[in-house]
Design an enzyme around this catalytic site. Structure first.
Site, PDB file in Angstrom:
ATOM      1  N   THR A 248     -12.253  -1.473   7.865  1.00 50.74           N
ATOM      2  CA  THR A 248     -13.045  -2.136   6.808  1.00 50.74           C
ATOM      3  C   THR A 248     -12.679  -3.668   6.691  1.00 50.74           C
ATOM      4  O   THR A 248     -11.439  -4.058   6.833  1.00 50.74           O
ATOM      5  CB  THR A 248     -12.824  -1.419   5.607  1.00 50.74           C
ATOM      6  OG1 THR A 248     -13.361  -0.001   5.959  1.00 50.74           O
ATOM      7  CG2 THR A 248     -13.672  -1.886   4.518  1.00 50.74           C
TER       8      THR A 248
ATOM      9  N   LYS B  36       6.471   7.807   2.810  1.00 50.65           N
ATOM     10  CA  LYS B  36       6.683   8.525   1.403  1.00 50.65           C
ATOM     11  C   LYS B  36       5.287   8.578   0.852  1.00 50.65           C
ATOM     12  O   LYS B  36       4.946   9.197   0.043  1.00 50.65           O
ATOM     13  CB  LYS B  36       7.813   7.626   0.817  1.00 50.65           C
ATOM     14  CG  LYS B  36       9.174   8.180   1.121  1.00 50.65           C
ATOM     15  CD  LYS B  36       9.954   7.238   0.383  1.00 50.65           C
ATOM     16  CE  LYS B  36      10.172   7.537  -1.000  1.00 50.65           C
ATOM     17  NZ  LYS B  36      11.237   6.687  -1.833  1.00 50.65           N
TER      18      LYS B  36
ATOM     19  N   TYR C 270       2.119   6.048   9.832  1.00 54.77           N
ATOM     20  CA  TYR C 270       1.045   5.855   9.106  1.00 54.77           C
ATOM     21  C   TYR C 270       0.046   7.207   9.430  1.00 54.77           C
ATOM     22  O   TYR C 270      -0.282   7.833   8.562  1.00 54.77           O
ATOM     23  CB  TYR C 270       0.259   4.817   9.493  1.00 54.77           C
ATOM     24  CG  TYR C 270      -1.062   4.199   8.812  1.00 54.77           C
ATOM     25  CD1 TYR C 270      -0.737   4.198   7.220  1.00 54.77           C
ATOM     26  CD2 TYR C 270      -2.286   4.347   9.157  1.00 54.77           C
ATOM     27  CE1 TYR C 270      -2.190   3.895   6.449  1.00 54.77           C
ATOM     28  CE2 TYR C 270      -3.442   3.952   8.515  1.00 54.77           C
ATOM     29  CZ  TYR C 270      -3.439   3.796   7.180  1.00 54.77           C
ATOM     30  OH  TYR C 270      -4.565   3.459   6.430  1.00 54.77           O
TER      31      TYR C 270
ATOM     32  N   ALA D 109      -7.969   8.409   0.386  1.00 57.75           N
ATOM     33  CA  ALA D 109      -8.463   7.686   1.254  1.00 57.75           C
ATOM     34  C   ALA D 109      -7.663   7.779   2.574  1.00 57.75           C
ATOM     35  O   ALA D 109      -6.508   7.696   2.823  1.00 57.75           O
ATOM     36  CB  ALA D 109      -7.941   6.094   0.900  1.00 57.75           C
TER      37      ALA D 109
ATOM     38  N   GLY E 195      -0.314  -4.977  -2.477  1.00 59.85           N
ATOM     39  CA  GLY E 195      -1.336  -5.091  -3.357  1.00 59.85           C
ATOM     40  C   GLY E 195      -0.828  -6.606  -4.097  1.00 59.85           C
ATOM     41  O   GLY E 195       0.330  -6.928  -4.075  1.00 59.85           O
TER      42      GLY E 195
ATOM     43  N   GLY F  58      -0.718  16.351  -7.933  1.00 60.78           N
ATOM     44  CA  GLY F  58      -0.281  17.299  -9.236  1.00 60.78           C
ATOM     45  C   GLY F  58      -0.866  16.825 -10.450  1.00 60.78           C
ATOM     46  O   GLY F  58      -1.204  17.341 -11.296  1.00 60.78           O
TER      47      GLY F  58
ATOM     48  N   ARG G  28      -3.895  -7.917  10.379  1.00 57.62           N
ATOM     49  CA  ARG G  28      -5.114  -7.228  11.025  1.00 57.62           C
ATOM     50  C   ARG G  28      -6.033  -8.129  11.769  1.00 57.62           C
ATOM     51  O   ARG G  28      -5.946  -9.620  11.401  1.00 57.62           O
ATOM     52  CB  ARG G  28      -5.905  -6.520   9.990  1.00 57.62           C
ATOM     53  CG  ARG G  28      -5.230  -5.103   9.606  1.00 57.62           C
ATOM     54  CD  ARG G  28      -5.820  -4.203   8.879  1.00 57.62           C
ATOM     55  NE  ARG G  28      -5.763  -4.557   7.228  1.00 57.62           N
ATOM     56  CZ  ARG G  28      -5.939  -3.804   6.449  1.00 57.62           C
ATOM     57  NH1 ARG G  28      -6.407  -2.628   6.439  1.00 57.62           N
ATOM     58  NH2 ARG G  28      -5.794  -4.252   5.164  1.00 57.62           N
TER      59      ARG G  28
ATOM     60  N   SER H 165      -1.371   2.760  -0.245  1.00 57.04           N
ATOM     61  CA  SER H 165      -0.435   2.793   1.009  1.00 57.04           C
ATOM     62  C   SER H 165      -0.540   1.585   1.728  1.00 57.04           C
ATOM     63  O   SER H 165      -1.554   0.898   1.610  1.00 57.04           O
ATOM     64  CB  SER H 165      -1.269   3.751   1.911  1.00 57.04           C
ATOM     65  OG  SER H 165      -0.503   3.931   3.283  1.00 57.04           O
TER      66      SER H 165
HETATM   67  N1  UDP Z   1      -5.664  -7.422  17.366  1.00 54.06           N
HETATM   68  C1  UDP Z   1      -5.663  -8.745  18.146  1.00 54.06           C
HETATM   69  N2  UDP Z   1      -4.992  -9.584  17.528  1.00 54.06           N
HETATM   70  C2  UDP Z   1      -4.620  -9.904  16.366  1.00 54.06           C
HETATM   71  C3  UDP Z   1      -4.672  -8.671  15.591  1.00 54.06           C
HETATM   72  C4  UDP Z   1      -4.909  -7.518  16.095  1.00 54.06           C
HETATM   73  O1  UDP Z   1      -6.021  -8.616  19.469  1.00 54.06           O
HETATM   74  O2  UDP Z   1      -3.940 -11.068  16.059  1.00 54.06           O
HETATM   75  C5  UDP Z   1      -6.059  -6.173  17.935  1.00 54.06           C
HETATM   76  C6  UDP Z   1      -5.218  -5.094  17.777  1.00 54.06           C
HETATM   77  O3  UDP Z   1      -4.479  -4.773  18.948  1.00 54.06           O
HETATM   78  C7  UDP Z   1      -6.321  -4.014  17.752  1.00 54.06           C
HETATM   79  C8  UDP Z   1      -7.455  -4.446  17.004  1.00 54.06           C
HETATM   80  O4  UDP Z   1      -7.473  -5.997  17.289  1.00 54.06           O
HETATM   81  O5  UDP Z   1      -6.415  -3.421  19.244  1.00 54.06           O
HETATM   82  C9  UDP Z   1      -7.615  -4.277  15.659  1.00 54.06           C
HETATM   83  O6  UDP Z   1      -6.310  -4.259  15.273  1.00 54.06           O
HETATM   84  P1  UDP Z   1      -5.981  -4.091  13.357  1.00 54.06           P
HETATM   85  O7  UDP Z   1      -4.661  -4.564  13.325  1.00 54.06           O
HETATM   86  O8  UDP Z   1      -7.041  -5.166  12.883  1.00 54.06           O
HETATM   87  O9  UDP Z   1      -6.286  -2.596  12.908  1.00 54.06           O
HETATM   88  P2  UDP Z   1      -6.154  -1.312  13.904  1.00 54.06           P
HETATM   89  O10 UDP Z   1      -7.558  -1.075  14.120  1.00 54.06           O
HETATM   90  O11 UDP Z   1      -5.427  -1.386  15.107  1.00 54.06           O
HETATM   91  O12 UDP Z   1      -5.708  -0.331  12.884  1.00 54.06           O
END
Ligand code: UDP
Length: 322
Positions: free
Chosen positions: A174, A90, A144, A113, A36, A101, A185, A74
């Site tokens: 999201t 953890k 995870y 979440a 964060g 708690g 991501r 997380s």
């Molecule tokens: N992905 C991709 N290029 C990137 C990052 C992710 O093609 O630069 C793909 C990743 O392999 C997955 C999808 O995009 O199939 C979504 O990945 P993300 O990491 O956003 O989250 P996930 O849904 O896997 O938790």
């Protein structure tokens, strides 16, 4: 209400803090700032907002009464949780226990979440809440997925054993402002690549699917879930499914970028398909996502443009100092 949000300085947590303050509630944000950022909440400081820098896996104390705890702490991007495997395990286990708690001590309603990752690489498509999932416990993503599955089990145990009022939101992909540009991501990756004219990195052949939900829609769903009496998990996401390659093409079209697409290896255990079955949320929450992908991406692009400009300005200032 007095509300505690763990992970409140993160992407979704900070939007929740902002929305609850806007509704007139008092908000305490707890975050260890591992993934964060203070920049996400700086604009919220005032009478009804308190920030506590703390790791929720340690003993947690909040003075005064609490009506609700939203447990969002997380690491949440695959890149982050692969880099922070132990912390991820953890916070899902010990952190959820500590937060539960505290909820019990305060008589507060508790919302976890959770995630679509509890379904792993799903064999049922789209995924309803009744599906138990297909998770590899010893694979790299297991840190995870299993942490969140354990967290769900712990939440249900507190409900069954202690009668704690609990909610479980299974959150699907999201996106929106305040995602970290380097969190790995696909949304920040493609947007920052397109804005910088770099190639879009598609993992695998890009035929894997995801369904993207704009953060404001998700926040609406979370607040609705807090307001109804429903204990079991509820999927929250947008059911508009597309392949990663289609998503890349959409980003190229919306940004006008000429970035080529380059293919990179598919991460281990990357789910091949993902789409929420949101019939339960539609029925019990009278909720459904409203913001179309193009509109959500337009809003997110504005944020990333600002971030990239700030980064460039900071680099320029550093060079002129040298
Ligand atoms: N992905 C991709 N290029 C990137 C990052 C992710 O093609 O630069 C793909 C990743 O392999 C997955 C999808 O995009 O199939 C979504 O990945 P993300 O990491 O956003 O989250 P996930 O849904 O896997 O938790």
């Amino acid at each position: 209400m007095r509300v505690l949000i763990t992970g409140g300085a993160g992407f979704i947590g900070s939007h929740l803090c902002e929305r609850l303050l806007g509704l007139g509630h008092e908000v305490t944000c707890m975050d260890n700032l591992l993934t964060g950022k203070l920049a996400n909440i700086e604009h919220l400081f005032g009478d009804r907002f308190t920030f506590v820098k703390q790791d929720v896996t340690e003993y947690v104390h909040v003075s005064g009464n609490l009506d609700a705890i939203l447990h969002f702490a997380s690491p949440a991007s695959p890149v982050d949780y692969l880099k922070l495997p132990i912390q991820t395990l953890k916070v899902g286990s010990l952190g959820t226990h500590k937060a539960l708690g505290l909820a019990r001590a305060k008589g507060a309603i508790f919302l976890l979440a959770s995630t679509s990752e509890v379904y792993g690489d799903p064999l049922i498509h789209p995924q309803p809440e009744s599906y138990w999932g297909n998770v590899n416990p010893v694979g790299p993503r297991g840190v995870y997925d299993e942490a969140k599955r354990f967290a769900e089990a712990m939440v249900m145990a507190y409900h069954r054993f202690h009668g704690l009022p609990v909610r479980i939101a299974r959150i699907f992909n999201t996106y929106g402002p305040r995602m970290r540009i380097d969190d790995g991501r696909v949304v920040p990756a493609f947007l920052s690549q397109a804005l910088s004219g770099e190639p879009l990195t598609v993992f695998g052949d890009g035929s894997q699917t995801r369904s993207f939900c704009y953060v404001d829609d998700l926040v609406d769903g979370i607040l609705q879930l807090m307001s109804v009496d429903h204990t079991g998990p509820v999927n929250l996401g947008n059911d508009c499914e597309m392949t990663v390659l289609q998503f890349g093409e959409t980003i190229r079209r919306l940004t006008g970028a000429r970035s080529p697409i380059v293919f990179k290896p598919l991460p281990v255990d990357d789910p091949r398909v993902r789409q929420p079955d949101i019939r339960l949320a539609r029925e019990i929450l009278e909720w459904s996502p409203k913001i179309a992908l193009e509109e959500g991406i337009r809003r997110t692009l504005e944020y990333f443009r600002g971030q990239l400009a700030a980064q460039a300005a900071a680099r320029g200032a550093a060079i002129s100092r040298d």
